[in-house]
Design an enzyme around this catalytic site. Structure first.
Site, short mmCIF file in Angstrom:
data_model
loop_
_atom_site.label_atom_id
_atom_site.label_comp_id
_atom_site.label_asym_id
_atom_site.label_seq_id
_atom_site.Cartn_x
_atom_site.Cartn_y
_atom_site.Cartn_z
CG ASP A 94 5.46 3.71 1.25
OD1 ASP A 94 5.69 4.20 2.38
OD2 ASP A 94 4.34 3.70 0.72
CE LYS A 103 0.27 5.01 8.25
NZ LYS A 103 0.23 4.11 7.15
CE1 TYR A 140 -3.71 2.45 0.46
CE2 TYR A 140 -2.59 3.21 2.44
CZ TYR A 140 -3.58 3.37 1.49
OH TYR A 140 -4.44 4.44 1.57
C1 LIG Z 1 -0.27 4.66 5.70
C2 LIG Z 1 0.59 4.42 4.52
C3 LIG Z 1 0.64 5.30 3.43
C4 LIG Z 1 -0.32 6.46 3.29
O1 LIG Z 1 -0.16 7.42 4.27
P1 LIG Z 1 -1.40 8.39 4.60
O2 LIG Z 1 -0.82 9.37 5.55
O3 LIG Z 1 -2.46 7.52 5.17
O4 LIG Z 1 -1.82 9.00 3.31
C5 LIG Z 1 1.57 5.08 2.44
N1 LIG Z 1 2.41 4.03 2.49
C6 LIG Z 1 2.39 3.16 3.51
C7 LIG Z 1 3.37 2.04 3.53
C8 LIG Z 1 1.46 3.30 4.53
O5 LIG Z 1 1.41 2.39 5.51
#
Ligand SMILES: *Cc1c(COP(=O)(O)O)cnc(C)c1O
Length: 432
Positions: free
Chosen positions: A241, A269, A148
């Site tokens: 990511d 995060k 994701y």
């Molecule tokens: C949560 C998440 C995102 C998206 O971040 P948001 O602040 O919710 O837009 C992107 N990549 C990873 C791996 C995530 O866990």
């Protein structure tokens, strides 16, 4: 024995919420549909615990899905945010904290010399992709099934997380042309990566180095190195990511742990300490393409917001030195061992526990889970039943087989023990 939860006030709020908010929530995985119940509305948190509007206490293993590595309402973070708020909440002009935070991040993360802040991980991923396309003059992206990267149009294919939870393979509203430029291959499948990188010219290979949105699935030995090698051999950029793994699995994230350094890093995060902040960064040469230094446009009214920056800085300060990561690793191990014992004591054998510092997933699977197909093959009904059993006993675990647990520095031994006893009782009543 079946225990049930007092939830009259949550039910009342939910009944109002569905009239004004789609599904009653502002982000799908909060809805708890996949465990067959309505959401619980929260009113406060302290350390490793949260309290819902019916005053039920829970040990919280969701911790806002990752940002709260220091737990809820940590006094140093609350003070930093309130002090910042006293001075004004936003200027639309640069502030000192942004420079401090950029320095702190670049000191920690090996691949980041320069960064740009955004307000969400989605924005940061989207912007990193734009930069990779500008730098390579190419369009196509390689991503992994079950990874994701936020709800960006081109990155929703087989995206795990909330989509997997709701059973949505991709989303209507994403133009076919956009989806077509993303090639998806299975995680931990070297042959598929080699074949895809031979068949297409990619702008970027995009990976969660420690995928945590199909549950936690570790990279196989040598797999991250292969991604680096294939990117180099084919002229693609490697984007990690690290929105979840950053500042969590180690001080410098998964890239520091593995020694595989990406061209671009997406962060979120933890970097915002529970307020909306995220960032993307890389070498000075690449990042100098971003406006106004360069020609790749990207902007944001609240990017680098003073409150979010203050929370991020206070969080990183609490993560200084080796001690916090040793403590987080110990808490994660204690939880993993305790859950394994709980399953054993209930005679429940069909589980796999995967963990690394600050992250854990308990898969209801007889086989080790190494990719998205394996995660989807889990017994989700068993997970749902177990998760409801946990909730009824005061343990708030992710309401989805496809999300990780987030141990924090605030979780106490007592809270881990409470979790383990609840888990044992909940295993004993899983319907099978
Ligand atoms: C949560 C998440 C995102 C998206 O971040 P948001 O602040 O919710 O837009 C992107 N990549 C990873 C791996 C995530 O866990």
């Amino acid at each position: 024995m079946t225990v049930s939860l007092r939830d009259a006030r949550s039910a009342e709020l939910y009944a109002r919420a569905v009239t004004y908010l789609p599904g009653g929530v502002n982000s799908p995985v909060r809805a708890m549909r996949s465990i067959g119940r309505d959401p619980l509305f929260m009113q406060r948190g302290a350390g490793g615990e949260i309290f819902d509007v019916d005053e039920n206490p829970f040990v919280d293993w969701v911790c806002s899905w990752g940002p709260l590595i220091c737990g809820h309402a940590h006094p140093a973070i609350v003070k930093a945010v309130t002090d910042a708020a006293q001075c004004g909440t936003s200027f639309g002009a640069p502030t000192a904290g942004e420079v401090d935070l950029a320095e702190e991040v670049s000191r920690r993360v090996p691949g980041v010399e320069m960064l740009r802040m955004t307000s969400s991980g989605t924005e940061a991923a989207m912007s990193a992709v734009r930069l990779a396309r500008a730098a390579t003059g190419r369009t196509k992206l390689l991503k992994f099934a079950g990874a994701y990267h936020g709800h960006v149009d081109g990155l929703l294919a087989d995206a795990g997380s909330g989509l997997a939870t709701q059973g949505i393979p991709a989303s209507p509203g994403v133009p076919a042309e956009v989806a077509a430029s993303t090639i998806v291959v299975p995680w931990n499948d070297p042959d598929a990566v080699v074949a895809a990188t031979e068949a297409h010219e990619f702008a970027a290979i995009l990976a969660e180095p420690f995928p945590a949105n199909m549950g936690l699935v570790a990279p196989a030995e040598g797999f991250l190195e292969l991604l680096r090698a294939r990117a180099d051999a084919t002229g693609a950029l490697l984007i990690f990511d690290e929105v979840i793994s950053g500042f969590r699995v180690s001080r410098g994230g998964a890239q520091e742990l593995s020694g595989v350094i990406p061209d671009l890093t997406v962060m979120g995060k933890v970097i915002g300490g529970g307020l909306p902040a995220a960032a993307y960064g890389g070498s000075r040469a690449l990042m100098a393409r971003i406006a106004p230094a360069g020609d790749v446009y990207q902007a944001g009214t609240l990017s680098g917001n003073p409150l979010a920056v203050a929370a991020g800085l206070a969080t990183l300060a609490l993560l200084d030195g080796e001690q916090p990561y040793l403590k987080l690793a110990a808490a994660t191990h204690a939880l993993a061992d305790g859950l394994a014992e709980a399953a054993g004591s209930a005679g429940y054998e069909d589980i796999q526990i995967v963990s690394t510092t600050g992250l854990l997933t308990l898969f209801f699977s007889t086989e080790p889970v190494t990719d998205y197909a394996g995660a989807r093959g889990c017994d989700r009904d068993a997970y749902a039943s177990w998760c409801r059993g946990l909730l009824a006993r005061g343990v708030y675990a992710p309401a989805s087989q496809f999300e990780a647990w987030f141990p924090s520095l605030a979780h106490t031994r007592e809270q881990i023990e409470r979790t383990v006893s609840a888990a044992a009782a909940a295993f004993a009543e899983v319907e099978r």
